[in-house]
Design an enzyme around this catalytic site. Structure first.
Site: not given
Ligand code: BGP
Length: 470
Positions: A18, A115, A159-160, A297, A376, A429-430, A436, A438
């Site tokens: 990203q 990620h 990540n996630e 997150n 996050e 953002s994916w 969007k 942040y």
């Protein structure tokens, strides 16, 4: 006065795909996202935030604004363009330079190995549904532990794992874009947790310096009507899909009976197979006490109603058109937005108490956790750029409220050692694109200039005083 502990990390988070851009530069291998974005979205990973070239600027900004930690991920396909085998020396060198620049600026790098960006060769071969890729991941992790052991003190395997399974096999917003296959979702969760467990066991058994953990997204789930048993059950099942299955794997080293009863019910309703082998369970069990930290997150909570017997249907709101999300899972329930809680334009329910509840849940249900970082948290917003800045009072308020929840959890005995705002600077953002935002630093994606937002000045003071109300 609400003061966070000494040595608390006031960080900013990024992710390779990203932030870096430069997807075709210096021998980087392709990732599935390259094609998937071209074919399904209105944007690509070029230019992203051009971090590949501008990281010295971003790290200098971090330094100047008292940010003492940064989450960055290594792009697996910069090092192994095919996921395994041939090594790309230019990619290896890039991360040496990046980590050195972090230390030069007094910004501790917290480094994630994966990620969302599995190399395309391995992704097209089944990604983590293919057990061969567990070994390829572990070999990549071993290479990084050896290569960067003098520069990296904090490692994260994945990540996630939760949203990866969700995006790839439930809502179809991540490549390969499969929908409503809950068997594949749980299989991906299990196999990635096995890969995590193997990597941390290797790290610990070989006495590498530093700490290692995993980052989970943990959206908190509540019953719409706590007195309605159907809503309570929907909440439990939804929690298993997103949180409990992977938390059990991380800290129990197996899946509890409650968890497996829920999984079996969900699969009976929706179809799909799940294979958990004896070897998987041995691997998970061996690693369960080896996690130095858990990264949480947290962005949102959800309220569940249990009155849904129709087919599974999900509509993802990727454009910020408020109120367009639909989420209904057969035999589980549906999300209800008619609650007295604010939500973002992307329908994410803003509920700081959910962060407190989630931290305390880890503390109470998994007492072998050692330490937590909030890896996050942040507000996705259609920022207005005016007078060379963004007056993002909403973001400041959001961070304040969530840090207050962290503070309260610490008061109640939780060991939380840091907070990383998503994101350090604006990134794309994916599944929602460049609109969007942040970041603490506004990025003009045409010129790649950075501009501190009002929140950056607020965060600077926060990091200096550790006082949330400053
Ligand atoms: C997390 C990811 C980040 C980031 C963030 C914000 O799931 O780890 O990479 O994207 O969410 O989400 P989004 O970009 O969908 O708004």
């Amino acid at each position: 006065m609400k003061k966070l502990p000494e040595n608390f990390i006031f960080g900013g988070a990024t992710a390779a795909y990203q932030a870096e851009g430069a997807t075709k530069e210096d021998g980087k291998g392709r990732v599935a996202w390259d094609t998937f974005l071209e074919e399904n979205y209105w944007y690509t990973a070029e230019p992203a935030s051009d971090f590949y070239h501008r990281y010295p600027i971003d790290l200098k900004l971090a330094h100047d604004f008292n940010i003492n930690g940064i989450r960055i991920s290594i792009a697996w396909s910069r090092i192994f363009p095919n996921g395994y085998g041939e090594i790309n020396q230019k990619g290896v060198e890039f991360y040496h330079k990046l980590f050195q620049e972090c230390h030069k600026n007094g910004v501790e790098p917290f480094v994630t190995l994966h990620h969302f960006d599995t190399p395309e060769v391995l992704h097209s071969n089944g990604d983590f549904l293919n057990r061969d890729n567990i070994e390829h991941f572990v070999n990549y992790a071993k290479f990084c532990f050896d290569e960067y052991k003098n520069e990296v003190n904090y490692w994260t395997t994945f990540n996630e794992i939760g949203p990866i399974g969700e995006g790839q096999y439930l809502n179809g917003k991540f490549p390969p874009g499969i929908q409503y296959d809950l068997g594949k979702l749980f299989q991906s969760h299990n196999n990635m947790m096995v890969a995590h467990a193997k990597a941390i066991a290797y790290f610990k058994e070989n006495d590498y310096p530093g700490e290692i953990g995993v980052v989970h997204a943990l959206p908190t789930k509540y019953p719409y009507d706590p007195n309605n048993p159907d809503d309570v059950r929907a909440c439990e099942l939804e929690d298993i899909i997103h949180n409990k299955f992977i938390l059990d794997a991380t800290y129990l080293g197996h899946y509890s009976k409650e968890t497996m009863d829920g999984v079996n019910h969900i699969l009976a309703e929706n179809g799909g197979n799940l294979e958990i082998t004896e070897d998987d369970l041995k691997t998970l069990d061996k690693a369960k006490d080896m996690n130095d930290f858990l990264g949480i997150n947290y962005y949102m909570s959800d309220w569940m109603r249990g009155d849904y017997e129709g087919e599974t249907t999900i509509t993802h709101n990727s454009t910020g058109d408020k109120g367009t999300s639909v989420y209904k899972i057969k035999g589980v329930g549906q999300r209800e937005s008619d609650v007295d809680v604010p939500r973002t334009d992307w329908d994410w329910m803003i509920y700081p108490k959910g962060l407190y509840d989630q931290i305390m849940r880890v503390v109470n249900d998994y007492p072998n956790y050692h330490k937590i970082y909030i890896t996050e948290n942040g507000l996705g917003y259609k920022d207005k750029f005016e007078d060379g800045t963004v007056y993002d009072d909403e973001r400041i308020d959001y961070i304040k409220q969530h840090l207050t929840a962290v503070y309260e959890a610490i008061q109640d005995g939780a060991n939380v050692a840091g907070y990383f705002l998503w994101s350090l600077m604006d990134v794309f953002s994916w599944s929602n694109g460049y609109e969007k935002r942040y970041g603490l630093f506004y990025v003009d994606f045409d010129t790649q200039e950075r501009y501190p937002k009002k929140s950056a000045y607020w965060y600077k003071k926060l990091a200096e005083t550790r006082n949330i109300d400053a």
